[in-house]
Design an enzyme around this catalytic site. Structure first.
Site, mmCIF file in Angstrom:
data_model
loop_
_atom_site.group_PDB
_atom_site.id
_atom_site.type_symbol
_atom_site.label_atom_id
_atom_site.label_comp_id
_atom_site.label_asym_id
_atom_site.label_seq_id
_atom_site.Cartn_x
_atom_site.Cartn_y
_atom_site.Cartn_z
ATOM 1 N N GLY A 123 2.958 25.003 -17.089
ATOM 2 C CA GLY A 123 3.521 26.114 -17.866
ATOM 3 C C GLY A 123 2.440 27.059 -18.354
ATOM 4 N N ASN A 176 2.217 20.548 -22.614
ATOM 5 C CA ASN A 176 0.765 20.373 -22.425
ATOM 6 C C ASN A 176 0.194 21.396 -21.433
ATOM 7 O OD1 ASN A 176 1.737 19.456 -20.015
ATOM 8 N ND2 ASN A 176 0.608 17.527 -20.002
ATOM 9 N N ASP A 204 0.956 16.137 -24.661
ATOM 10 C CA ASP A 204 1.466 15.481 -23.460
ATOM 11 C C ASP A 204 2.523 14.464 -23.907
ATOM 12 O OD1 ASP A 204 1.955 13.803 -21.334
ATOM 13 O OD2 ASP A 204 -0.148 13.595 -20.740
ATOM 14 N N TYR A 251 8.702 12.216 -8.053
ATOM 15 C CA TYR A 251 9.651 13.087 -8.766
ATOM 16 C C TYR A 251 11.051 12.459 -8.746
ATOM 17 C CZ TYR A 251 11.947 17.579 -9.968
ATOM 18 O OH TYR A 251 12.677 18.596 -10.556
ATOM 19 N N ASN A 276 9.771 8.033 -24.654
ATOM 20 C CA ASN A 276 9.205 8.514 -25.920
ATOM 21 C C ASN A 276 10.167 9.457 -26.629
ATOM 22 O OD1 ASN A 276 6.815 7.106 -25.602
ATOM 23 N ND2 ASN A 276 5.685 8.829 -24.717
ATOM 24 N N THR A 298 16.853 26.571 -8.927
ATOM 25 C CA THR A 298 16.994 27.684 -9.864
ATOM 26 C C THR A 298 15.810 28.632 -9.690
ATOM 27 O OG1 THR A 298 18.232 26.285 -11.383
ATOM 28 C CG2 THR A 298 17.185 28.224 -12.334
ATOM 29 N N TYR A 325 19.977 4.094 -23.571
ATOM 30 C CA TYR A 325 19.985 4.467 -24.999
ATOM 31 C C TYR A 325 21.367 4.949 -25.432
ATOM 32 C CZ TYR A 325 15.076 3.816 -26.170
ATOM 33 O OH TYR A 325 13.864 3.253 -26.444
ATOM 34 N N ARG A 353 7.458 27.445 -4.398
ATOM 35 C CA ARG A 353 8.896 27.366 -4.149
ATOM 36 C C ARG A 353 9.278 28.448 -3.143
ATOM 37 N NH1 ARG A 353 11.045 25.180 -9.939
ATOM 38 N NH2 ARG A 353 9.299 25.979 -11.101
HETATM 39 P P1 NAD Z 1 7.908 24.311 -14.810
HETATM 40 O O1 NAD Z 1 6.810 23.576 -14.123
HETATM 41 O O2 NAD Z 1 7.850 25.791 -14.848
HETATM 42 O O3 NAD Z 1 8.052 23.796 -16.314
HETATM 43 C C1 NAD Z 1 7.784 22.469 -16.692
HETATM 44 C C2 NAD Z 1 7.053 22.492 -18.031
HETATM 45 O O4 NAD Z 1 6.792 21.146 -18.457
HETATM 46 C C3 NAD Z 1 5.681 23.187 -17.951
HETATM 47 O O5 NAD Z 1 5.542 24.105 -19.007
HETATM 48 C C4 NAD Z 1 4.692 22.043 -18.071
HETATM 49 O O6 NAD Z 1 3.453 22.443 -18.613
HETATM 50 C C5 NAD Z 1 5.464 21.061 -18.948
HETATM 51 N N1 NAD Z 1 5.037 19.674 -18.820
HETATM 52 C C6 NAD Z 1 4.907 18.953 -17.679
HETATM 53 N N2 NAD Z 1 4.489 17.703 -17.974
HETATM 54 C C7 NAD Z 1 4.351 17.643 -19.333
HETATM 55 C C8 NAD Z 1 3.965 16.630 -20.232
HETATM 56 N N3 NAD Z 1 3.604 15.400 -19.810
HETATM 57 N N4 NAD Z 1 3.954 16.895 -21.560
HETATM 58 C C9 NAD Z 1 4.326 18.117 -22.019
HETATM 59 N N5 NAD Z 1 4.703 19.136 -21.203
HETATM 60 C C10 NAD Z 1 4.719 18.886 -19.872
HETATM 61 O O7 NAD Z 1 9.265 23.804 -14.147
HETATM 62 P P2 NAD Z 1 10.773 24.316 -14.331
HETATM 63 O O8 NAD Z 1 11.231 24.830 -13.039
HETATM 64 O O9 NAD Z 1 10.864 25.168 -15.533
HETATM 65 O O10 NAD Z 1 11.523 22.924 -14.587
HETATM 66 C C11 NAD Z 1 11.922 22.523 -15.874
HETATM 67 C C12 NAD Z 1 12.726 21.225 -15.760
HETATM 68 O O11 NAD Z 1 13.884 21.448 -14.962
HETATM 69 C C13 NAD Z 1 11.955 20.073 -15.107
HETATM 70 O O12 NAD Z 1 12.282 18.872 -15.772
HETATM 71 C C14 NAD Z 1 12.493 20.054 -13.699
HETATM 72 O O13 NAD Z 1 12.421 18.772 -13.132
HETATM 73 C C15 NAD Z 1 13.930 20.505 -13.911
HETATM 74 N N6 NAD Z 1 14.482 21.105 -12.674
HETATM 75 C C16 NAD Z 1 14.098 22.358 -12.276
HETATM 76 C C17 NAD Z 1 14.632 22.883 -11.103
HETATM 77 C C18 NAD Z 1 14.289 24.276 -10.614
HETATM 78 O O14 NAD Z 1 14.823 24.699 -9.587
HETATM 79 N N7 NAD Z 1 13.457 25.041 -11.289
HETATM 80 C C19 NAD Z 1 15.501 22.130 -10.322
HETATM 81 C C20 NAD Z 1 15.820 20.849 -10.748
HETATM 82 C C21 NAD Z 1 15.326 20.343 -11.934
HETATM 83 N N1 UDP Z 2 10.471 26.392 2.188
HETATM 84 C C1 UDP Z 2 10.226 27.329 3.173
HETATM 85 N N2 UDP Z 2 9.178 28.175 3.017
HETATM 86 C C2 UDP Z 2 8.370 28.162 1.920
HETATM 87 C C3 UDP Z 2 8.643 27.210 0.898
HETATM 88 C C4 UDP Z 2 9.704 26.338 1.079
HETATM 89 O O1 UDP Z 2 10.929 27.403 4.197
HETATM 90 O O2 UDP Z 2 7.430 28.972 1.839
HETATM 91 C C5 UDP Z 2 11.636 25.500 2.361
HETATM 92 C C6 UDP Z 2 11.407 24.042 2.040
HETATM 93 O O3 UDP Z 2 10.931 23.346 3.177
HETATM 94 C C7 UDP Z 2 12.795 23.604 1.621
HETATM 95 C C8 UDP Z 2 13.403 24.847 0.963
HETATM 96 O O4 UDP Z 2 12.627 25.945 1.433
HETATM 97 O O5 UDP Z 2 13.562 23.264 2.744
HETATM 98 C C9 UDP Z 2 13.350 24.821 -0.550
HETATM 99 O O6 UDP Z 2 12.029 24.532 -0.937
HETATM 100 P P1 UDP Z 2 11.575 24.516 -2.451
HETATM 101 O O7 UDP Z 2 10.186 23.921 -2.479
HETATM 102 O O8 UDP Z 2 11.758 25.845 -3.069
HETATM 103 O O9 UDP Z 2 12.616 23.557 -3.177
HETATM 104 P P2 UDP Z 2 13.119 22.048 -2.893
HETATM 105 O O10 UDP Z 2 12.620 21.572 -1.571
HETATM 106 O O11 UDP Z 2 12.539 21.279 -4.037
HETATM 107 O O12 UDP Z 2 14.586 22.154 -2.930
#
Ligand code: NAD
Ligand code: UDP
Length: 319
Positions: free
Chosen positions: A40, A36, A60, A154, A108, A184, A168, A195
């Site tokens: 993204g 949605n 969504d 979250y 869903n 990541t 499931y 981030r």
């Molecule tokens: P992102 O925000 O870039 O991507 C999430 C995507 O989901 C977006 O395109 C957003 O528009 C879509 N989205 C959100 N809610 C929606 C909904 N209700 N219906 C349809 N689409 C929806 O985030 P990301 O970093 O790419 O993360 C992807 C997944 O990986 C997430 O589930 C996140 O929790 C998980 N994850 C990511 C990290 C990381 O470090 N990036 C770490 C742990 C878990």
């Molecule tokens: N953080 C930081 N400076 C920034 C953004 C984040 O020092 O500008 C810190 C934040 O407090 C956390 C770590 O970096 O301890 C990772 O933050 P991020 O939001 O990337 O990921 P998450 O907390 O979800 O692991």
């Protein structure tokens, strides 16, 4: 579309999801991306849109799927449920949407999996471990999460999504697995997603103050996105992953202050590192134990943080 090899990727327009769509298309799968666009961007899918085996549906997934969508999903064999705001800044801007997509949204998608017989993968997070009292974190650790704190929308909804996936898997014998993704990074992270790597790299490139929260002694372990996507593919297509919960991440662990110094040095930036208030409930340390991924998936990350940061810096410089 090649029905037997059709994948549904929710959240496919996001950072990780778009790389996964590209990888699946490259491997010969057809991909239906449902997103949605709350966090993204369609630009992330510019390569995918050039592929005739790719379909994008703006929807969504917390809402019931309409008749037209369900018809299109009839032949799906694999469901990757990645939809959810993921950065702290994003999920604090959308707390209700985040809670819903990981709970109702997951339900869903599990229903779609049950109806179609598709294999299911839930993208969970290291946040289910909260502020961990065990280090590094193994899949057997139950976590230390504040259920009413600002990160709970979250953390707790991901925990609910994990639970529902296992209901499931056990009750309906669904072929399902859970991956717990650790921090990541890489190209396509929005520069304003808040981030730590996107913030620090962009601040350093622009010569702005580099913001370290708290005293910077908290740690995170950083996985480059191509490694993570390889791990996701293994978790879905590898053998013996049904019913498994698997950490995916790179154990290379940094204190945030050291990460800032490393990025400043790599960019040769004149930026000053400044310290700002530590957000509430910010986990003190985090590092994946990936012994299970090594055994079950024969997977481990290959890209060092230095190499991954170089690619990420080049990406932001190119924008
Ligand atoms: P992102 O925000 O870039 O991507 C999430 C995507 O989901 C977006 O395109 C957003 O528009 C879509 N989205 C959100 N809610 C929606 C909904 N209700 N219906 C349809 N689409 C929806 O985030 P990301 O970093 O790419 O993360 C992807 C997944 O990986 C997430 O589930 C996140 O929790 C998980 N994850 C990511 C990290 C990381 O470090 N990036 C770490 C742990 C878990
Ligand atoms: N953080 C930081 N400076 C920034 C953004 C984040 O020092 O500008 C810190 C934040 O407090 C956390 C770590 O970096 O301890 C990772 O933050 P991020 O939001 O990337 O990921 P998450 O907390 O979800 O692991």
């Amino acid at each position: 579309m090649n029905d037997e090899k059709t994948c549904l990727v929710t959240g496919g327009a996001g950072f990780i999801g778009s790389h996964l769509c590209d990888k699946l298309l490259g491997a010969g799968y057809s991909v239906i991306c449902v997103d949605n666009l709350v966090t993204g961007r369609k630009e992330n899918l510019s390569d995918a849109f050039d592929n005739s085996q790719f379909i994008f549906l703006d929807h969504d997934v917390s809402e019931p799927l309409n008749r037209e969508t369900i018809k299109q999903l009839n032949n799906v064999s694999y469901i990757f449920h990645l939809a959810s705001p993921a950065s702290v800044v994003d999920y604090q801007k959308y707390p209700e949407e985040t809670a819903l997509v990981n709970s109702i949204g997951t339900r869903n998608l599990l229903e779609v999996a049950q109806e179609t017989g598709a294999k299911f993968l839930f993208a969970s997070t290291s946040e289910v471990y909260g502020d961990p009292k065990e280090h590094p974190q193994k899949e057997t650790y139950w976590g230390n999460v504040n259920p009413v704190g600002i990160r709970a929308c979250y953390d707790e909804s991901k925990r609910f999504g994990e639970m529902m996936t296992m209901v499931y898997q056990r009750k309906y014998k669904l072929d399902a697995r859970i991956i717990r993704i650790f921090n990541t990074y890489g190209p396509r992270m929005r520069s304003d997603d808040g981030r730590v790597i996107s913030n620090l790299v962009n601040q350093a490139i622009k010569g702005e103050h580099m913001t370290v929260y708290g005293d910077g002694t908290q740690t995170r372990s950083f996985c480059y996105v191509s490694d993570l996507v390889d791990g996701i593919m293994q978790a879905m297509f590898g053998e013996k992953t049904n019913g498994e919960v698997i950490n995916l991440g790179n154990p290379e662990e940094y204190r945030m202050v050291d990460l800032a110094l490393k990025i400043k040095e790599m960019i040769k930036s004149a930026s000053e590192i400044i310290f700002k208030e530590l957000p509430t409930d910010d986990p003190h340390e985090r590092q994946p134990d990936i012994a299970k991924a090594k055994t079950v998936l024969a997977w481990e990350p290959n890209v060092s943080v230095t190499d991954g940061l170089s690619k990420t810096i080049a990406y932001y410089r190119s924008l």
